[in-house]
Design an enzyme around this catalytic site. Structure first.
Site, short mmCIF file in Angstrom:
data_model
loop_
_atom_site.label_atom_id
_atom_site.label_comp_id
_atom_site.label_asym_id
_atom_site.label_seq_id
_atom_site.Cartn_x
_atom_site.Cartn_y
_atom_site.Cartn_z
CG HIS A 445 -6.48 -3.60 13.15
ND1 HIS A 445 -8.03 -2.72 13.65
CD2 HIS A 445 -6.79 -3.60 11.61
CE1 HIS A 445 -8.56 -2.43 12.35
NE2 HIS A 445 -7.92 -3.07 11.65
CD GLU A 498 -3.95 -4.26 9.55
OE1 GLU A 498 -4.02 -3.00 9.40
OE2 GLU A 498 -4.41 -5.21 8.76
O1 G3I Z 1 7.63 7.12 2.69
C1 G3I Z 1 6.89 8.11 2.98
C2 G3I Z 1 7.73 9.30 3.18
O2 G3I Z 1 8.40 9.55 2.17
C3 G3I Z 1 6.80 10.43 3.87
O3 G3I Z 1 7.56 11.51 4.13
C4 G3I Z 1 5.98 9.72 4.92
C5 G3I Z 1 5.16 10.99 5.82
O4 G3I Z 1 3.78 10.66 5.85
O5 G3I Z 1 5.25 8.83 4.55
C6 G3I Z 1 5.90 7.69 3.91
O6 G3I Z 1 4.87 6.95 3.41
C7 G3I Z 1 4.27 6.03 4.38
C8 G3I Z 1 4.43 4.60 3.92
O7 G3I Z 1 3.31 3.91 4.21
C9 G3I Z 1 5.58 4.20 3.72
O8 G3I Z 1 6.11 4.19 4.86
C10 G3I Z 1 3.10 6.62 4.43
O9 G3I Z 1 2.72 7.98 5.41
C11 G3I Z 1 1.98 5.55 5.40
O10 G3I Z 1 0.46 5.95 5.27
C12 G3I Z 1 1.98 4.14 4.44
O11 G3I Z 1 1.30 2.98 5.19
C13 G3I Z 1 1.03 2.15 4.75
C14 G3I Z 1 -0.39 1.70 4.80
O12 G3I Z 1 -0.62 0.49 4.38
C15 G3I Z 1 -1.19 2.74 4.09
O13 G3I Z 1 -1.22 2.68 2.69
C16 G3I Z 1 1.94 0.91 5.39
O14 G3I Z 1 3.11 1.01 5.15
C17 G3I Z 1 1.16 -0.32 4.89
O15 G3I Z 1 1.83 -1.36 5.67
C18 G3I Z 1 -0.38 -0.54 5.17
O16 G3I Z 1 -0.49 -1.92 4.54
C19 G3I Z 1 -1.87 -2.26 5.06
C20 G3I Z 1 -2.55 -2.71 3.75
O17 G3I Z 1 -3.01 -1.52 2.89
C21 G3I Z 1 -3.75 -3.55 4.27
N1 G3I Z 1 -3.37 -4.49 4.89
C22 G3I Z 1 -2.72 -4.17 6.23
C23 G3I Z 1 -1.65 -3.45 5.76
C24 G3I Z 1 -0.98 -2.96 7.34
O18 G3I Z 1 -1.73 -2.06 7.92
O1 9MR Z 2 -9.37 -2.55 9.11
C1 9MR Z 2 -8.62 -2.33 8.11
C2 9MR Z 2 -7.15 -2.78 8.13
O2 9MR Z 2 -6.94 -4.01 8.22
C3 9MR Z 2 -6.52 -2.04 7.04
O3 9MR Z 2 -5.12 -2.41 6.97
C4 9MR Z 2 -6.57 -0.49 7.00
C5 9MR Z 2 -5.74 0.11 5.97
O4 9MR Z 2 -6.18 1.45 5.78
O5 9MR Z 2 -8.15 -0.38 7.27
C6 9MR Z 2 -8.54 -0.94 8.13
O6 9MR Z 2 -10.09 -0.52 7.89
C7 9MR Z 2 -10.39 0.79 8.02
C8 9MR Z 2 -10.74 1.81 6.85
O7 9MR Z 2 -9.65 1.76 6.26
C9 9MR Z 2 -11.38 3.01 7.45
N1 9MR Z 2 -12.49 2.67 8.18
C10 9MR Z 2 -12.39 1.76 9.37
C11 9MR Z 2 -11.87 0.41 9.11
C12 9MR Z 2 -11.41 -0.02 10.28
O8 9MR Z 2 -12.28 -0.81 11.04
#
Ligand code: G3I
Ligand code: 9MR
Ligand code: ZN
Length: 516
Positions: A445, A498
């Protein structure tokens, strides 16, 4: 079909410890040369039930085989035999890996022309950004795109830079271009600081994520600076204080920037944690607490200045840990133990104990895991970052003169096992680094890769995520999969496939510290 024999698909060096994971019903194994002759034969270890994959497996140890060449590993099972992906034994099976991991940061550059192959593009995101809730604009061009999306966020940027710098100062063979690569990000970060208050804007992005097949220079929506946050400001203070020692020509300005950020933090001791404004939908990077970011900043400022104010803050805090984007305490410990001149002996001893007990925990988890991984069943979004962070933790601990309870060799080997996991020795026989390994991820991704229809090599994908409901591709194809198999190599899966700057960075640091 994916083989049921799992090993590092790049291979091993002749003297390395070499272990593969076989199905539980395997009775015998052979390492076979390309001409079909046998190079090694052995009996696998006892059957082990592996809860994270919900499978019974056996470990095959073929370390004694030191012959160079191209091989496959064949296991005899009740109904016939199984064969691994091909692998190599040679002096440099990991050639090009570390360079590709670092090159990724060149491809993630924003605001300038990006050269090189299919992914080249003209400058992107060159317009000034509007400060959220005002009509004011600010030039914040530069920096790296965070991930598969084009947001630029301070919190994960600080982790990425810290890893690259730690890798750089602890490797026997530094990369000549690393500091210039990092300087590009630091210059952008400095533009993200508010001149008047010293606070740092949490991120710059559009209001929404753009389409998955859009190149960076084709995203033309308005850029907006999300509000200042304490996490971003503290991470910024920490990384500027740390970076000073790498950039003597810039150190004074970097330290001033760090001090201004610290002043903002002191003026705002209880600041609400960051949440996206209602009309901004890009990455959140909100932390539950900013205590660990402030802790890292105080340690880094103490290491850079030796001033009592920062030392008092560190002494007054509990010891905090973490090498993630959201928990960063260990970066603070690192600054204190390895870069502060006048140390409080009792505090330093307690910090060393903290490193040792963190590493002991990782080693215990690893010993219980046939794949040599240390996550237990804790496979979350970005699990591969935690794999690499754990390896980095072991290599940071290795820096201690006295590693009570375990040897430096043991720490090094344990770090290697994590790399073997990432390069294919896992329940899916999936190399999680694009371009490296017979079965490497091919459909990340990553917008530029999707846009040009060609996968950029050298990117670490997020990896198994046991919360399979987090994106539609996972929900549809992997719903309820066991934790370590909850992964799909599908371009739509942002929660498992991703890529990010801060997933590449700890793998880079580990590669550098292992001397690859
Ligand atoms: O730490 C908690 C834990 O205590 C809990 O038990 C568990 C249960 O679901 O969740 C844990 O938290 C997770 C957190 O990351 C820390 O690891 C969340 O579930 C999980 O949803 C969260 O994911 C993050 C995600 O964004 C959504 O917020 C990822 O770490 C983070 O790397 C990711 O970052 C995205 C950016 O928003 C946008 N750019 C891309 C990037 C990578 O996908
Ligand atoms: O494409 C987005 C990705 O780069 C981000 O890490 C992610 C985080 O939530 O979200 C993706 O975008 C999605 C959006 O959150 C929900 N609708 C679909 C998008 C993917 O095409
Ligand atoms: Zn850009």
């Amino acid at each position: 079909m994916t083989p049921n024999i799992h090993l590092n698909q790049l291979g091993y060096r002749p003297a390395d410890i070499k272990k593969a994971v076989l199905p539980g019903n395997a009775t015998f194994f052979r390492v076979v040369r390309v001409d079909g002759s046998f190079a090694f034969e052995g009996t696998p270890g006892d059957a082990i039930y592996d809860a994270p994959s919900d499978e019974t497996v056996r470990v095959a140890d073929f370390s004694a085989m030191q012959e160079k060449g191209d091989f496959v590993l064949v296991a005899e099972i009740a109904e016939g035999s199984e064969e691994s992906y091909p692998f190599m034994v040679c002096n440099e099976p990991y050639n090009g890996l570390r360079k590709a991991l670092l090159d990724f940061f060149e491809y993630q550059k924003c605001g300038v022309e990006v050269g090189g192959g299919a992914w080249a593009h003209p400058p992107c995101h060159t317009t000034p950004a509007t400060i959220y809730g005002t009509n004011e604009t600010k030039d914040v061009t530069g920096g790296w795109h965070d991930a598969g999306d084009y947001g630029r966020y301070i919190v994960p940027a600080a982790k990425a830079v810290a890893d690259l710098l730690i890798g750089h100062e602890n490797t026997p063979n530094p990369d000549a271009n690393l500091l210039e690569t990092v300087r590009f990000e630091l210059n952008w970060m400095r533009k993200m600081q508010c001149d008047k208050t010293g606070g740092v804007y949490h991120k710059v992005s559009c209001h929404h994520f753009n389409a998955l097949d859009e190149m960076p220079h084709d995203e033309h929506n308005a850029l907006v600076l999300s509000p200042i946050s304490a996490t971003a400001t503290a991470d910024f203070a920490a990384i500027m204080a740390m970076a000073g020692r790498f950039f003597p020509d810039d150190a004074t300005d970097m330290l001033t920037a760090a001090r201004n950020a610290w002043a903002w933090l002191q003026a705002n001791p209880d600041y609400p944690t960051f949440k996206n404004p209602d009309d901004i939908f890009t990455g959140g990077y909100g932390a539950r607490t900013d205590a660990d970011e402030r802790y890292w900043a105080a340690n880094a400022l103490y290491a850079a200045t030796g001033e009592a104010e920062f030392h008092d803050y560190v002494k007054g805090s509990e010891i905090l840990v973490g090498l993630g984007w959201g928990q960063v305490g260990t970066y603070g410990i690192y600054e204190y133990l390895f870069h502060a001149h006048n140390q409080d002996e009792t505090l330093a001893a307690a910090m060393r104990d903290t490193l040792l007990s963190q590493s002991a925990r990782i080693l215990d988890l690893q010993a219980a895991d046939p794949y040599g991984n240390s996550l237990g069943d804790n496979y979350m979004w970005g699990s591969n970052m935690t794999v690499a962070n754990n390896a980095l933790m072991l290599l940071i601990t290795r820096k201690l003169t006295h590693t009570a309870g375990f040897t430096q060799k043991q720490l090094t080997q344990a770090a290697w096992e994590h790399l073997h996991y990432l390069l294919g020795r896992n329940p899916l026989s999936q190399s999680y680094i694009t371009g490296f390994g017979e079965n490497a991820a091919r459909h990340p991704h990553h917008r530029p890769s999707v846009a040009v229809g060609q996968c950029l090599p050298g990117m670490v994908v997020g990896g198994p995520n046991r919360n399979t409901q987090q994106d539609d591709a996972m929900k549809t194809h992997r719903n309820g999969a066991p934790p370590s198999k909850a992964y799909i190599d599908h371009q739509d899966s942002y929660s498992a496939n991703e890529v990010t700057i801060y997933w590449n960075s700890p793998v880079y640091a580990v590669s550098a510290m292992l001397g690859l």
